[in-house]
Design a protein around this motif. Structure first.
Motif, PDB file in Angstrom:
ATOM      1  N   PRO A  79      -5.239  17.428   4.196  1.00  0.00           N
ATOM      2  CA  PRO A  79      -6.208  16.787   5.267  1.00  0.00           C
ATOM      3  C   PRO A  79      -6.028  16.800   7.058  1.00  0.00           C
ATOM      4  O   PRO A  79      -4.334  16.200   6.938  1.00  0.00           O
ATOM      5  N   VAL A  80      -6.711  17.376   7.671  1.00  0.00           N
ATOM      6  CA  VAL A  80      -5.858  17.049   9.624  1.00  0.00           C
ATOM      7  C   VAL A  80      -5.709  16.249   9.795  1.00  0.00           C
ATOM      8  O   VAL A  80      -7.522  15.879   9.719  1.00  0.00           O
ATOM      9  N   ALA A 116      -3.620  13.693  -0.624  1.00  0.00           N
ATOM     10  CA  ALA A 116      -3.820  12.239  -0.620  1.00  0.00           C
ATOM     11  C   ALA A 116      -4.234  11.030   0.809  1.00  0.00           C
ATOM     12  O   ALA A 116      -4.516  11.954   2.127  1.00  0.00           O
ATOM     13  N   LYS A 117      -5.238  10.198   0.835  1.00  0.00           N
ATOM     14  CA  LYS A 117      -6.064   9.782   2.186  1.00  0.00           C
ATOM     15  C   LYS A 117      -5.317   9.277   3.084  1.00  0.00           C
ATOM     16  O   LYS A 117      -5.407   8.968   4.078  1.00  0.00           O
ATOM     17  N   GLN A 135       0.978  -1.076   0.088  1.00  0.00           N
ATOM     18  CA  GLN A 135       0.113  -0.055  -0.027  1.00  0.00           C
ATOM     19  C   GLN A 135       0.688   0.902   0.228  1.00  0.00           C
ATOM     20  O   GLN A 135       1.930   1.017   0.248  1.00  0.00           O
ATOM     21  N   SER A 136      -0.036   2.115  -0.776  1.00  0.00           N
ATOM     22  CA  SER A 136       1.336   3.738  -0.533  1.00  0.00           C
ATOM     23  C   SER A 136       1.841   3.940   1.485  1.00  0.00           C
ATOM     24  O   SER A 136       1.006   3.428   2.026  1.00  0.00           O
TER      25      SER A 136
END
Length: 319
Positions: free
Chosen positions: A216-217, A184-185, A3-4
């Motif tokens: 993204p916080v 990114a997520k 995965q990333s």
């Protein structure tokens, strides 16, 4: 295929302990058996001090092993070294790049165009996060000990920083790739604060700015929170005025302690209650920030490697 790579960006007003939190988070992830890279971008060598190792060069070095068998590597990212690496990678300048460094052109470029400097710093993080060993990413997670909250959005939003400098070309493509990773997520920006007015306000402002730029916080870490030192009954007696210096002196005389200390004890108790009240008020403000709060316990001793492992246990929620 793996995965990333996770990216955790840790920011906070100066003095809130963001470097300590970043290091503890790296250990927490290593405790899950992950291979972690811990980066700093401000040239303070704070990571080396925490792990009690010599100053870090522009080279990834292992500094700790997690309880779960994972490893923590550390890297101090230097903008000049990053630019030389960038020139060698994208323009194949090699020795010519080093010659530019001798003439001070690299220092001039990163000073006159701070947006380029930030692209170089975040670009190295991007390279490490996207690097592969065969079909696997080299690191399971990358932690960035980032600049303070007041400039974190500008630092991470490299697209806007280079908009007036590079419309096309490698730098622009690099900025676009970095922004894709930042949004990114698998990326989270964590904000570290203490329960004081200015750091809390910077945290609230930082959350708003990051959100407006679609960054993204993650969590808000309430660091260095002081626990109450008096029981609820004692707090009530101090607040109501029923616990007077004369009563304290009377109690002290029974224990053969100096009853002259009674006024100072009452004054200190009232000051402690006021600090707790102010602290609780700032916590209430953060309760409404819309992000999950993490409150690790206050460590009584100076932070060393043992303290980092203790703190890491309290940051598992971030992982």
């Amino acid at each position: 295929m793996a995965q990333s790579t996770e990216l955790h960006v840790v920011t906070g007003k100066g003095g809130t302990g963001k470097t300590t939190v970043a290091a503890a988070l790296a250990i927490a992830l290593a405790g899950q058996g992950k291979k972690v890279l811990l980066c700093e971008v401000e040239g303070r060598q704070g990571i080396a001090q925490l792990f009690d190792v010599p100053p870090l060069p522009y080279e990834e070095r292992m500094v700790a092993v997690g309880l779960g068998g994972g490893e923590v590597y550390a890297l101090a990212i230097d903008p000049e070294a990053a630019l030389l690496e960038y020139l060698a990678m994208y323009y194949r300048l090699g020795r010519a790049g080093k010659a530019l460094d001798k003439f001070g052109i690299i220092d001039f470029a990163t000073t006159i165009a701070p947006g380029v400097r930030d692209v170089l710093l975040t670009g190295k993080v991007y390279e490490a996060a996207r690097r592969r060993d065969g079909d696997r990413f080299t690191y399971d997670a990358v932690i960035m000990d980032a600049p303070p909250t007041g400039r974190i959005t500008r630092f991470l939003n490299v697209n806007s920083e280079v908009a007036g400098l590079a419309k096309v070309g490698p730098i622009r493509r690099q900025a676009d790739s970095i922004m894709e990773m930042m949004r990114a997520k698998t990326t989270r920006v964590h904000l570290v604060t203490v329960l004081e007015e200015m750091p809390v306000q910077e945290t609230i402002d930082g959350i708003a700015e990051l959100t407006s730029e679609r960054l993204p916080v993650g969590h808000v870490i309430l660091n260095l929170v002081r626990p109450s030192l008096v029981s609820p009954a004692t707090a009530e007696a101090l607040s109501s005025g029923s616990l007077t210096a004369s009563k304290v002196a009377k109690s002290l005389s029974k224990t053969r302690l100096d009853d002259d200390a009674a006024p100072a004890l009452v004054e200190g108790g009232l000051a402690h209650l006021e600090r707790q009240r102010l602290q609780d008020g700032q916590r209430e403000i953060l309760d409404d920030c819309g992000r999950p709060l993490v409150e690790p316990p206050l460590l009584s001793d100076a932070i060393d490697l043992g303290g980092l492992f203790e703190l890491a246990e309290q940051l598992e929620e971030l992982t």
